[in-house]
Design a protein around this motif. Structure first.
Motif, short mmCIF file in Angstrom:
data_model
loop_
_atom_site.label_atom_id
_atom_site.label_comp_id
_atom_site.label_asym_id
_atom_site.label_seq_id
_atom_site.Cartn_x
_atom_site.Cartn_y
_atom_site.Cartn_z
N UNK A 1 8.09 -34.18 36.20
CA UNK A 1 7.32 -32.96 36.02
C UNK A 1 6.24 -33.18 34.97
N UNK A 2 5.23 -32.34 34.97
CA UNK A 2 4.16 -32.51 33.99
C UNK A 2 4.66 -32.23 32.58
N UNK A 3 4.06 -32.92 31.62
CA UNK A 3 4.41 -32.62 30.23
C UNK A 3 3.60 -31.42 29.74
N UNK A 4 2.45 -31.19 30.35
CA UNK A 4 1.63 -30.03 30.00
C UNK A 4 1.97 -28.90 30.96
N UNK A 5 2.30 -27.74 30.38
CA UNK A 5 2.76 -26.65 31.23
C UNK A 5 1.96 -25.38 30.94
N UNK A 6 1.66 -24.61 31.99
CA UNK A 6 0.87 -23.39 31.80
C UNK A 6 1.69 -22.28 31.13
N UNK A 7 1.01 -21.50 30.31
CA UNK A 7 1.67 -20.43 29.57
C UNK A 7 2.32 -19.41 30.48
N UNK A 8 1.73 -19.18 31.66
CA UNK A 8 2.26 -18.12 32.55
C UNK A 8 3.75 -18.31 32.82
N UNK A 9 4.16 -19.55 33.06
CA UNK A 9 5.56 -19.80 33.35
C UNK A 9 6.45 -19.39 32.19
N UNK A 10 5.98 -19.71 31.00
CA UNK A 10 6.76 -19.39 29.81
C UNK A 10 6.75 -17.91 29.51
N UNK A 11 5.69 -17.25 29.93
CA UNK A 11 5.64 -15.80 29.75
C UNK A 11 6.62 -15.10 30.70
N UNK A 12 6.82 -15.71 31.86
CA UNK A 12 7.77 -15.13 32.82
C UNK A 12 9.17 -15.02 32.24
N UNK A 13 9.58 -16.04 31.51
CA UNK A 13 10.94 -16.00 30.95
C UNK A 13 10.94 -15.40 29.55
N UNK A 14 9.78 -15.09 29.04
CA UNK A 14 9.71 -14.51 27.70
C UNK A 14 9.73 -15.53 26.58
N UNK B 1 23.86 -20.43 33.86
CA UNK B 1 24.09 -19.20 34.62
C UNK B 1 22.79 -18.76 35.29
N UNK B 2 22.47 -17.47 35.17
CA UNK B 2 21.28 -17.00 35.89
C UNK B 2 20.14 -16.60 34.95
N UNK B 3 20.22 -17.05 33.71
CA UNK B 3 19.21 -16.65 32.73
C UNK B 3 17.78 -16.94 33.23
N UNK B 4 17.55 -18.15 33.68
CA UNK B 4 16.19 -18.50 34.12
C UNK B 4 15.97 -18.17 35.59
N UNK B 5 17.03 -18.39 36.38
CA UNK B 5 16.85 -18.15 37.80
C UNK B 5 16.57 -16.67 38.09
N UNK C 1 20.38 -17.76 42.10
CA UNK C 1 21.15 -19.00 41.91
C UNK C 1 21.68 -19.08 40.48
N UNK C 2 22.71 -19.89 40.35
CA UNK C 2 23.19 -20.23 39.01
C UNK C 2 22.71 -21.62 38.68
N UNK C 3 22.36 -21.80 37.41
CA UNK C 3 21.80 -23.09 37.01
C UNK C 3 22.68 -23.79 35.99
N UNK C 4 22.68 -25.12 36.09
CA UNK C 4 23.27 -25.94 35.05
C UNK C 4 22.18 -26.80 34.45
N UNK C 5 22.38 -27.23 33.22
CA UNK C 5 21.33 -27.97 32.53
C UNK C 5 21.99 -29.10 31.75
N UNK C 6 21.42 -30.29 31.88
CA UNK C 6 22.11 -31.48 31.36
C UNK C 6 21.09 -32.41 30.70
#
Length: 574
Positions: A71-84, A415-419, A436-441
């Motif tokens: 994935x890109x290392x540079x990420x647009x703010x919009x995505x981060x605004x979606x999750x707060x 869990x579903x925090x981001x999904x 969906x439920x998510x796991x993160x590793x």
RNA sequence: CGGGGUGUAGCGCAGCCUGGUAGCGCAACUGCUUUGGGAGCAGUGGGUCGGGAGUUCGAAUCUCUCCACCCCGACCA
């Protein structure tokens, strides 16, 4: 590889600002060079080890069924605004604007991006479960980068994300990842522990951290000497050693303790036993008032536990002295639970002390022989302290020991925090939209290199586990440039090793042996073979493993089988 | 962010207090010697003394300012 064509960037002197041994050795051995605070270049030698870590991690992730992406290392703010998280993240998130003044950040993690990919790509429950991973450079603008690679701002991380319909599926993948992580650290050859950890504000049922054990580790790990129990000290449940409280003895009495404010000072008063001393800490309440927390004098408050108590402000904050003076009209150093008119929580251990010593809520005075239920109310008993070595293990088996560790891996269930916030949904078998439920590793790839050194070093330098050594074998010819015979023998051996697929280094620099030896020990080459006129005349070669006390001589005729023995597992078949 | 500290050759440092135009060790380069545990001798190169401004006849040194980097930061009730 011949040293004459390699950049062996070893330093004799230790750069002064390197604080911990891994940082010093990484600089001295020429593994890394600093570019800016918390930002490092990986030099050729260091990169060889870094790639080995990556390779093992990649192989085990692939084996566990995860799919590699980048994935890109540079990420647009919009995505981060979606999750707060654009607002939550604070200055640790390095933000920047492009030429059109659009906001971006350099990714400290990739939940948003992966969730975005997921919602665009995955539509049906039939495609689940699925796990993506990447090995990528991250950036976290740490307040205070330190310890070199150990806590750098730019670092490489393996991060994986799994998606599921239902908790059961998530748990299955979580277990697979747990096994994969164990396999990874086994293969890396590091002493490690997996511990149950705080899943933090994110929630979720399970969370494990993987720690490489090292005395210099930043985290303390508590584990049972008789069972598999292991937990971060901050997380471990504190169980009192005593079971019951003794009956009250003599009546409570006030004593003068002028100028004595700390437990240590008070305990020096004649006739006072430090084990009887209780301390009363004042924390901020969530309504602006104050809350008292009572612990045994020698125990440490655990703020993570305390902030979960009803009425205590979160994040946890001890009250300022001025605030205490204003609200309680008592100065710190003489506070005690007897007659204190605010909410009082008492630690389990403190609640079992009878005839205790505590502040008398008047400057320069303490009570002795105070007792719960007699001189003040029965306590509201809670667990608010850090565990200590020797405490009973919370699972009831054995006692706790405490070791230090370096966190190199962390798996948890999101869990579903981001999904949910990003609508990462699929259609389930009923044709209904399911979040969906998510796991993160995560695994800190670069940190593993530093942690490995932190765990494996001696006065001469680094000794790598076999899996991580930048070179497996070094050939040190004595007088390579003077003796044709030595040169030929060294070249022949070198070619033979290359054919065998051994990662071999031939030190063909015109150096004195001592310089060669110390360089090779510093950078941690696992095995060393010395060829010299003297040895060749006796039809012998000399061998020394990096950790051997001294070298030994062997017959030259045995050399092929010797190499077979050393590298039987790692060699390609000839 | 608060507190403390440091910036002088690639690395480690001295010089600064008391102003007179920069030095030591290691490293590098050349030559000779040496060759089993970080060699010896001789020689050479390398610095806008973190940047800027000021004081002064003159600043690495004094003043101001900016920058970079490092260390510490509930544990006391």
């Amino acid at each position: 590889m011949k040293t004459s064509r390699f950049h062996l960037a070893t330093l004799k002197e230790t750069p002064v600002d390197a604080e911990i041994v891994s940082h010093q050795l990484m600089l001295r051995a020429g593994l890394i060079r600093r570019l800016a605070s918390g930002i490092y270049t990986w030099m050729p030698l260091g990169l060889r080890t870094l790639r080995k870590v990556e390779k093992i991690v990649r192989e085990e992730m692939d084996r566990a069924g995860a799919l590699e992406v980048l994935m890109p290392s540079i990420q647009p703010a919009e995505l981060w605004q979606e999750t707060g998280r654009w607002d939550q993240f604070g200055p640790e998130l390095l933000r920047l604007k492009d030429r059109h003044q659009r906001d971006f950040c350099i990714g400290p993690t990739h939940e948003e991006v992966i969730a975005d990919i997921f919602r665009r790509e995955i539509k049906s429950y039939k495609q689940l479960p699925i796990t993506f991973y990447q090995i990528q450079t991250k950036f976290r603008d740490e307040i205070r980068p330190r310890f070199g690679i150990m806590r750098a701002r730019e670092f490489i991380m393996k991060d994986a994300y799994s998606f599921h319909v239902g908790q059961e599926s998530l748990q299955q993948t979580y277990d697979v990842m747990y096994q994969a992580y164990s396999k990874i650290f086994d293969r890396l050859g590091l002493a490690y522990r997996s511990v149950t950890a705080d899943s933090g504000a994110i929630g979720g049922n399970s969370s494990h951290e993987f720690h490489v054990l090292a005395d210099s580790g930043e985290d303390a790990i508590a584990f049972s000497n008789q069972s598999q129990y292991a937990a971060n000290v901050e997380m471990a449940e504190a169980v009192p050693g005593d079971k019951t409280r003794a009956k009250p003895g003599a009546a409570m009495k006030t004593i003068d303790t002028p100028g004595k404010h700390t437990i240590e000072e008070v305990a020096k008063t004649p006739g006072i036993d430090i084990d009887k001393c209780l301390k009363t800490l004042i924390a901020e309440a969530d309504d602006g008032g104050l809350v008292a927390l009572v612990l045994c004098g020698h125990h440490e408050l655990n703020p993570l536990k305390a902030e979960k108590l009803e009425g205590v402000a979160s994040p946890f904050k001890l009250a300022e002295r001025d605030n205490i003076n204003a609200q309680l009209r008592i100065d710190i150093g003489s506070i005690g639970p007897v007659g204190l008119e605010i909410k009082i929580y008492v630690d389990r251990s403190a609640a079992l002390v009878s005839d205790f010593v505590c502040g008398a809520n008047a400057d320069g005075q303490h009570y002795i022989n105070a007792n719960w239920g007699r001189d003040c109310d029965e306590p509201e008993v809670v667990d608010i302290r850090n565990v200590e070595e020797g405490d009973p293990s919370p699972d009831g088996k054995g006692r706790l020991k405490i070791l230090r560790g370096i966190e190199v891996g962390h798996i948890f269930q999101l869990g579903d925090k981001y999904s949910e916030s990003m609508q990462a949904t699929v259609l389930d078998e009923n044709g209904k939209e399911a979040v969906t439920k998510m796991g993160c590793y995560g695994i800190g790839i670069t940190r593993i290199v530093a942690a490995a050194i932190e765990q494996n070093n001696d006065a001469s330098g680094i000794y790598w586990p076999d899996s991580l050594a930048p070179f497996q074998l070094v050939i040190c010819p004595i007088n390579y440039h003077k003796s044709e015979r030595v040169k030929k023998a060294a070249e022949d051996l070198y070619q033979d090793c290359l054919k065998r697929g051994i990662e071999v280094l031939l030190d063909d620099r015109p150096l004195r042996p001592g310089v060669m030896f110390s360089d090779m020990e510093l950078i941690g080459v696992s095995h060393r073979i010395v060829l010299s006129e003297r040895g060749l005349s006796a039809k012998q070669f000399e061998y020394k493993g990096r950790r051997d006390q001294s070298a030994s001589n062997y017959e030259l005729t045995e050399l092929p089988s010797f190499l077979d023995g050393l590298f039987k597992r790692t060699c390609k078949s000839a």
